[in-house]
Write an enzyme that holds these catalytic residues in place. Structure first.
Site, PDB file in Angstrom:
ATOM      1  N   LEU A  82       8.093  24.545  56.307  1.00 30.62           N
ATOM      2  CA  LEU A  82       9.097  25.425  56.890  1.00 30.62           C
ATOM      3  C   LEU A  82       9.171  26.698  56.049  1.00 30.62           C
ATOM      4  CD1 LEU A  82      11.898  22.822  57.696  1.00 30.62           C
ATOM      5  CD2 LEU A  82      10.326  23.927  59.309  1.00 30.62           C
ATOM      6  N   PRO A  83       9.860  27.733  56.536  1.00 34.89           N
ATOM      7  CA  PRO A  83       9.935  28.960  55.741  1.00 34.89           C
ATOM      8  C   PRO A  83      10.400  28.722  54.306  1.00 34.89           C
ATOM      9  CG  PRO A  83      10.728  29.387  57.954  1.00 34.89           C
ATOM     10  CD  PRO A  83      10.459  27.918  57.873  1.00 34.89           C
ATOM     11  N   GLU A  84      11.380  27.820  54.125  1.00 35.11           N
ATOM     12  CA  GLU A  84      11.824  27.474  52.767  1.00 35.11           C
ATOM     13  C   GLU A  84      12.213  26.003  52.710  1.00 35.11           C
ATOM     14  OE1 GLU A  84      11.915  29.542  50.189  1.00 35.11           O
ATOM     15  OE2 GLU A  84      11.815  31.524  51.129  1.00 35.11           O
ATOM     16  N   THR A  85      11.998  25.402  51.537  1.00 28.03           N
ATOM     17  CA  THR A  85      12.560  24.094  51.212  1.00 28.03           C
ATOM     18  C   THR A  85      13.347  24.253  49.925  1.00 28.03           C
ATOM     19  OG1 THR A  85      10.778  22.875  52.314  1.00 28.03           O
ATOM     20  CG2 THR A  85      12.076  21.683  50.677  1.00 28.03           C
TER      21      THR A  85
END
Length: 273
Positions: A44-47
């Protein structure tokens, strides 16, 4: 170990910006390469990864953010997602302080389910266009600004909302002429629609061609549009395919970002960190 997927800056699932959230039981982070492997797997874009800190210190939780390819200094939507998970699981409530690479950040959960992020303001400064930018974007900007090293290379003002929505960048070319990427923005065509400005964010240098809703970008968008519109409290629409709203409040050296979040997946990480 629980891992959750949260859609941030939206009040409905499958919109806004998705983030992975992992709350660690231990008082330290595993090795960075292990965290990066999980973030790459989540893709995902960020974790976000967080662990509790001993009581009595300047922060309550330690917090780090990873894209699928790298650790970053600041992430708004994954911070909102983390605060949402802390609140909905009962791990924390009210105002929470986080130790991060950007110093101490705060979030405050509200009774209506929204959460406010207290972030440092990023004041954009005018800069010349790098060679190849117009071709990479596919449109000519009105003005260009440096939003700060933690947010991307360029804040790009476009002619109008339609121009922002119509952008179809050449991401390979954009990565070649910027180190990180571009935040494109314009005033809302019709402010009665419930937002004052629009934006889109492209970060091919971070492995994210288009970020659905970039909370941290609004720490630069807030002062940029507050100066032009003459108001400190604004609403930004990030006009990606998933879309999301960010309420911004400029408070001098701090910018408050308020939004909603929804947990869409609650699962278990089966491999140890």
């Amino acid at each position: 170990m629980k891992i959750r997927i949260v859609d941030a800056f939206t009040d409905r699932p499958f919109a806004g910006n998705p983030a992975g959230v992992v709350l660690l039981d231990s008082g330290t982070f595993p090795a960075a390469d292990r965290l990066q492997l999980v973030a790459s797997e989540v893709n995902l874009p960020e974790t976000a990864f967080a662990h509790p800190l001993p009581p009595g210190g300047e922060a309550d939780w330690a917090l780090r953010w990873f894209t699928p390819t790298t650790e970053v200094d600041l992430c708004g939507h994954a911070t909102l997602a983390t605060a949402h998970v802390l609140r909905t699981t009962g791990a924390a409530s009210g105002t929470v302080r986080y130790a991060t690479r950007m110093g101490i950040l705060r979030t405050t959960a509200h009774d209506d389910g929204t959460c406010t992020l207290d972030f440092p303001t990023a004041t954009p400064t005018p800069v010349p266009a790098p060679p190849g930018l117009t071709d990479a974007l596919g449109a000519a900007p009105l003005s260009l600004h440096d939003p700060g090293q933690h947010l991307g290379d360029l804040l790009v003002e476009m002619a109008d909302e339609a121009a922002v929505r119509a952008l179809r960048p050449d991401f390979r070319a954009l990565a070649a002429c910027t180190r990180q990427g571009v935040i494109a923005t314009a005033a809302a065509e019709d402010p009665t629609n419930g937002y004052d400005f629009v934006s889109r964010s492209f970060f091919p240098g971070f492995g994210i061609d288009e970020d659905p809703v970039t909370g941290s970008a609004h720490t630069a968008l807030a002062p940029f549009w507050s100066a032009r519109l003459g108001r400190d409290d604004l609403v930004g629409l990030q006009a990606s395919a998933r879309s999301g709203l960010v309420r911004t409040s400029l408070r001098g050296e701090r910018t408050l970002l308020t939004g909603s979040a929804v947990t869409v997946i609650d699962g278990e990480l089966l491999t140890g960190l």
